[in-house]
Design a protein around this motif. Structure first.
Motif, short mmCIF file in Angstrom:
data_model
loop_
_atom_site.label_atom_id
_atom_site.label_comp_id
_atom_site.label_asym_id
_atom_site.label_seq_id
_atom_site.Cartn_x
_atom_site.Cartn_y
_atom_site.Cartn_z
N ASP A 1 0.84 -1.21 0.00
CA ASP A 1 0.00 0.00 0.00
C ASP A 1 0.87 1.25 0.00
O ASP A 1 0.62 2.20 -0.74
N VAL A 2 1.88 1.24 0.85
CA VAL A 2 2.78 2.39 0.96
C VAL A 2 3.47 2.65 -0.37
O VAL A 2 3.56 3.78 -0.82
N LYS A 3 3.93 1.58 -1.02
CA LYS A 3 4.60 1.73 -2.31
C LYS A 3 3.64 2.28 -3.37
O LYS A 3 4.04 3.10 -4.21
N GLY B 1 -0.46 17.89 4.64
CA GLY B 1 -0.59 16.62 5.33
C GLY B 1 -2.03 16.14 5.22
O GLY B 1 -2.96 16.88 5.55
N VAL B 2 -2.23 14.91 4.72
CA VAL B 2 -3.57 14.40 4.47
C VAL B 2 -3.70 13.01 5.09
O VAL B 2 -2.89 12.12 4.79
N PRO B 3 -4.73 12.82 5.93
CA PRO B 3 -4.90 11.49 6.53
C PRO B 3 -5.42 10.47 5.51
O PRO B 3 -6.09 10.84 4.55
N ILE B 4 -5.09 9.22 5.74
CA ILE B 4 -5.62 8.12 4.94
C ILE B 4 -6.73 7.49 5.78
O ILE B 4 -6.47 6.93 6.85
N ILE B 5 -7.97 7.61 5.30
CA ILE B 5 -9.13 7.15 6.04
C ILE B 5 -9.75 5.95 5.34
O ILE B 5 -10.04 6.01 4.15
N LYS B 6 -9.95 4.87 6.10
CA LYS B 6 -10.62 3.67 5.58
C LYS B 6 -11.66 3.23 6.60
O LYS B 6 -11.35 3.07 7.77
N ASP B 7 -12.87 3.07 6.16
CA ASP B 7 -13.97 2.66 7.03
C ASP B 7 -14.09 3.57 8.26
O ASP B 7 -14.33 3.11 9.37
N ALA C 1 -0.34 14.76 -2.24
CA ALA C 1 -0.70 13.80 -1.19
C ALA C 1 -2.02 13.10 -1.52
O ALA C 1 -2.14 11.87 -1.41
N LYS C 2 -3.00 13.87 -1.96
CA LYS C 2 -4.31 13.30 -2.30
C LYS C 2 -4.22 12.37 -3.51
O LYS C 2 -4.92 11.35 -3.56
N ALA C 3 -3.37 12.71 -4.47
CA ALA C 3 -3.18 11.83 -5.64
C ALA C 3 -2.58 10.51 -5.20
O ALA C 3 -2.94 9.45 -5.72
N GLY C 4 -1.66 10.55 -4.25
CA GLY C 4 -1.09 9.32 -3.73
C GLY C 4 -2.12 8.46 -3.05
O GLY C 4 -2.24 7.26 -3.32
N ILE C 5 -2.92 9.07 -2.18
CA ILE C 5 -3.94 8.33 -1.44
C ILE C 5 -4.99 7.74 -2.39
O ILE C 5 -5.49 6.63 -2.15
N ALA C 6 -5.29 8.44 -3.45
CA ALA C 6 -6.28 7.96 -4.42
C ALA C 6 -5.90 6.61 -5.01
O ALA C 6 -6.77 5.83 -5.41
N ALA C 7 -4.61 6.32 -5.02
CA ALA C 7 -4.15 5.03 -5.57
C ALA C 7 -4.68 3.84 -4.78
O ALA C 7 -4.75 2.73 -5.28
N LEU C 8 -5.09 4.08 -3.54
CA LEU C 8 -5.62 2.99 -2.70
C LEU C 8 -7.08 2.68 -3.02
O LEU C 8 -7.60 1.65 -2.61
N GLY C 9 -7.75 3.59 -3.74
CA GLY C 9 -9.14 3.37 -4.12
C GLY C 9 -10.09 3.28 -2.94
O GLY C 9 -11.06 2.51 -2.96
N LEU C 10 -9.83 4.07 -1.93
CA LEU C 10 -10.69 4.02 -0.73
C LEU C 10 -11.95 4.77 -0.97
O LEU C 10 -12.48 5.56 -0.95
#
Length: 135
Positions: A11-13, A99-105, A126-135
């Motif tokens: 996920d981090v990668k 700084g942007v938190p990664i929120i899941k559930d 930061a948001k573009a990176g987090i978007a890669a997780l598809g949350l």
């Protein structure tokens, strides 16, 4: 008791690669930091040409977003709004947008902090990176 997701290395990668791609697409030299939910550093990547200080500011932004469970911009706005006493809050150093938190559930599982360009652009990366997780 609740069950909570955690960031794995894959996920981090994925987040780092997507954030890097966004930065490179815009020719922005930045540092990208990814932390877990406790603000502990999992990833630090300083792109060529990024200012040396960004390697301190990026992780601080990520740490603040993870511990606060909200974007670091919230704290910047608090201080800019006149509540300068907030600067005395313990263990909070990254009081700048980016700084942007990664929120899941509904739970914070980590955060991304970026530093090196305008703070709105840092947050965009930061948001573009987090978007890669598809949350």
């Amino acid at each position: 008791m609740k069950t909570k997701s955690v960031l794995e290395l894959a996920d981090v990668k994925a987040v780092a690669a997507a954030a890097e791609a966004e930065a490179l697409k815009n020719n922005w030299a930045v540092t990208i930091a990814i932390v877990d939910d406790g603000g502990h550093l999992l990833w630090l990547q300083r792109l060529d040409g990024a200012p040396a200080i960004s390697s301190h500011i990026g992780p601080a932004k990520a740490h603040t977003a993870a511990l606060g469970r909200r974007e670091s911009k919230v704290y910047e706005d608090i201080v800019n709004g006149g509540r300068v006493a907030f600067l005395s809050a313990p263990n909070v150093a990254g009081l700048l947008e980016g700084g942007v938190p990664i929120i899941k559930d509904g739970q914070c599982i980590g955060a991304v902090g970026v530093s090196g360009v305008k703070s709105t652009e840092d947050a965009q990366i930061a948001k573009a990176g987090i978007a890669a997780l598809g949350l």
